[in-house]
Design a protein around this motif. Structure first.
Motif, short mmCIF file in Angstrom:
data_model
loop_
_atom_site.label_atom_id
_atom_site.label_comp_id
_atom_site.label_asym_id
_atom_site.label_seq_id
_atom_site.Cartn_x
_atom_site.Cartn_y
_atom_site.Cartn_z
N PHE A 219 23.60 -25.38 35.71
CA PHE A 219 24.18 -25.78 37.00
C PHE A 219 25.30 -26.79 36.81
CE2 PHE A 219 24.10 -29.10 40.30
CZ PHE A 219 24.68 -28.37 41.35
N LEU A 220 25.07 -27.83 36.02
CA LEU A 220 26.06 -28.88 35.83
C LEU A 220 27.33 -28.35 35.17
CD1 LEU A 220 23.59 -31.65 34.66
CD2 LEU A 220 25.03 -31.80 36.69
N ARG A 221 27.22 -27.31 34.38
CA ARG A 221 28.40 -26.76 33.68
C ARG A 221 29.07 -25.63 34.46
NH1 ARG A 221 24.48 -26.71 29.51
NH2 ARG A 221 24.27 -24.44 29.78
N PHE B 4 26.19 -37.31 37.25
CA PHE B 4 24.84 -36.94 36.82
C PHE B 4 24.09 -38.20 36.42
CE2 PHE B 4 22.17 -35.20 33.14
CZ PHE B 4 21.13 -34.81 33.97
N MET B 5 22.97 -38.43 37.11
CA MET B 5 22.13 -39.57 36.77
C MET B 5 20.80 -39.04 36.25
SD MET B 5 21.35 -43.01 38.93
CE MET B 5 20.83 -44.48 38.03
N GLU C 153 22.38 -35.04 25.18
CA GLU C 153 23.17 -34.01 24.48
C GLU C 153 22.67 -32.62 24.81
OE1 GLU C 153 23.43 -34.69 20.23
OE2 GLU C 153 22.97 -36.81 20.55
N ALA C 154 21.39 -32.50 25.11
CA ALA C 154 20.80 -31.18 25.35
C ALA C 154 21.41 -30.48 26.56
CB ALA C 154 19.29 -31.32 25.53
N PHE C 155 22.00 -31.22 27.50
CA PHE C 155 22.58 -30.61 28.68
C PHE C 155 23.98 -30.06 28.42
CE2 PHE C 155 19.52 -33.75 30.29
CZ PHE C 155 18.77 -32.96 31.15
N PRO D 234 33.29 -32.88 29.70
CA PRO D 234 33.75 -34.28 29.76
C PRO D 234 34.09 -34.79 31.15
CG PRO D 234 35.43 -32.85 28.80
CD PRO D 234 34.19 -32.02 28.91
N ASN D 235 34.29 -33.89 32.12
CA ASN D 235 34.68 -34.35 33.46
C ASN D 235 33.48 -34.75 34.32
OD1 ASN D 235 33.90 -31.61 33.51
ND2 ASN D 235 34.95 -31.30 35.46
#
Length: 331
Positions: free
Chosen positions: A166-168, A185-186, A196-198, A202-203
């Motif tokens: 989702f985040l990517r 992202f918190m 790192e696993a996520f 960089p944005n």
């Protein structure tokens, strides 16, 4: 260091702090284990004469009676009318009554409301992603994964894969860029060592509790994207939309975690839509942003019902109850 910089009067561990606690008239904490001041009752019992106020971490929405019942609280602070009723009404699983449980609102919300008033509406552009934790992700079961690298084992979990995807997601980033929004992202404090696993681009800004002025971040956030966290009630207080991404609801409440469903129903009571898959979540976020990033009337009404006190006087209410604790309750 962060709290010291904010002006908190901190006392480091040691003899002075022990003496301060033993000479206290009242202890106020959001942690139940401070009801004993971290002292051994067998050794210090005759000196432990203080009263204890339990502020809570947040608003209780799940059934926590197995943990909280029979705790020796003198004051138990609540915020939401339904939360309060779920604890003090007849035939609830809790052992508390209206003598201990007082609906004052959370003291920390006073400052949050002040911060929110100071932020221009044009600066409320953050979409904040805050997933809760999952028991067993990095305990002994996780260490028995396909390899001995804990980050790689964590990365293979459904939790890391779903939130990472989702985040990517390029559609999400295109949408945010087009409308001038910012994704923050918190991660839960337990997830920070495995960030790192996520595989985050960089944005995406990463906010951690030790380095972030959390309330100021909330004040700049137009919406919260989470799964089950009670932080959603904080956004209800601010009248900001919450998106619930619950891809694992069946297992989450099915015994794999120390959470029991309470009075709160996400579809009936939630402060925004529920999504069980990524496509629905992206569609809901797109609709929200393209419609001006304002809560829909149905969700706004739920926010007002759940968190009615926005007067900024929760500190005063708690203080007065503490000062008058020996006075009889006037119904």
């Amino acid at each position: 260091a962060r709290l010291a910089a904010e002006g908190f009067r901190l006392v480091p561990p040691g003899l002075k702090r022990k003496l301060l606690i033993l000479n206290s008239d009242h202890i106020i904490s959001s942690h139940t284990d401070y009801k004993d001041g971290k002292f051994d009752k067998e050794r210090y019992g005759d000196l432990m004469r203080w009263r204890f106020t339990f502020l809570q971490h947040g608003v209780t929405k799940d059934d926590l009676s197995h943990w909280l019942s029979n705790q020796p609280f003198d004051i138990f602070v609540t915020s939401s009318p339904d939360e309060h009723a779920s604890i003090v009404d007849d035939d609830t699983p809790y052992t508390f009554t209206a003598r201990e449980v007082r609906r004052t609102g959370l003291p920390r919300h006073d400052r949050l409301l002040r911060y929110a008033k100071e932020v221009a509406s044009s600066d409320v552009q953050v979409l904040l992603v805050m997933p809760t934790w999952r028991g067993g992700l990095v305990d002994i079961r996780a260490s028995q994964g396909p390899n001995e690298n804990p980050v790689e084992n964590f990365a293979s979990s459904e939790y890391a894969q779903r939130w990472g995807a989702f985040l990517r997601h390029p559609e999400l980033h295109d949408l945010l860029s087009k409308h001038g929004k910012k994704l923050v992202f918190m991660p839960h404090v337990n997830a920070v060592p495995y960030i790192e696993a996520f595989a985050l681009p960089p944005n995406i800004e990463i906010a951690t509790a030790d380095k972030t002025l959390i309330q100021k971040l909330f004040a700049r956030s137009a919406a919260l994207i989470t799964d089950y966290t009670s932080v959603a009630f904080t956004f209800a207080l601010l009248r900001r939309t919450v998106f619930y991404y619950q891809f694992d609801r069946e297992t989450f409440y099915g015994g794999n975690h120390n959470w029991r469903e309470g009075y709160f129903n996400y579809e009936r009571d939630g402060f925004g839509p529920v999504a069980l898959n990524q496509d629905d979540l992206l569609m809901q976020i797109r609709r929200f942003i393209e419609n001006g990033s304002q809560p829909e009337p149905e969700y706004f009404a739920r926010m007002e019902h759940a968190m009615p006190e926005v007067d900024g006087h929760s500190c005063e209410r708690v203080f007065q109850i503490i000062i008058n604790i020996r006075e009889p309750i006037v119904s």
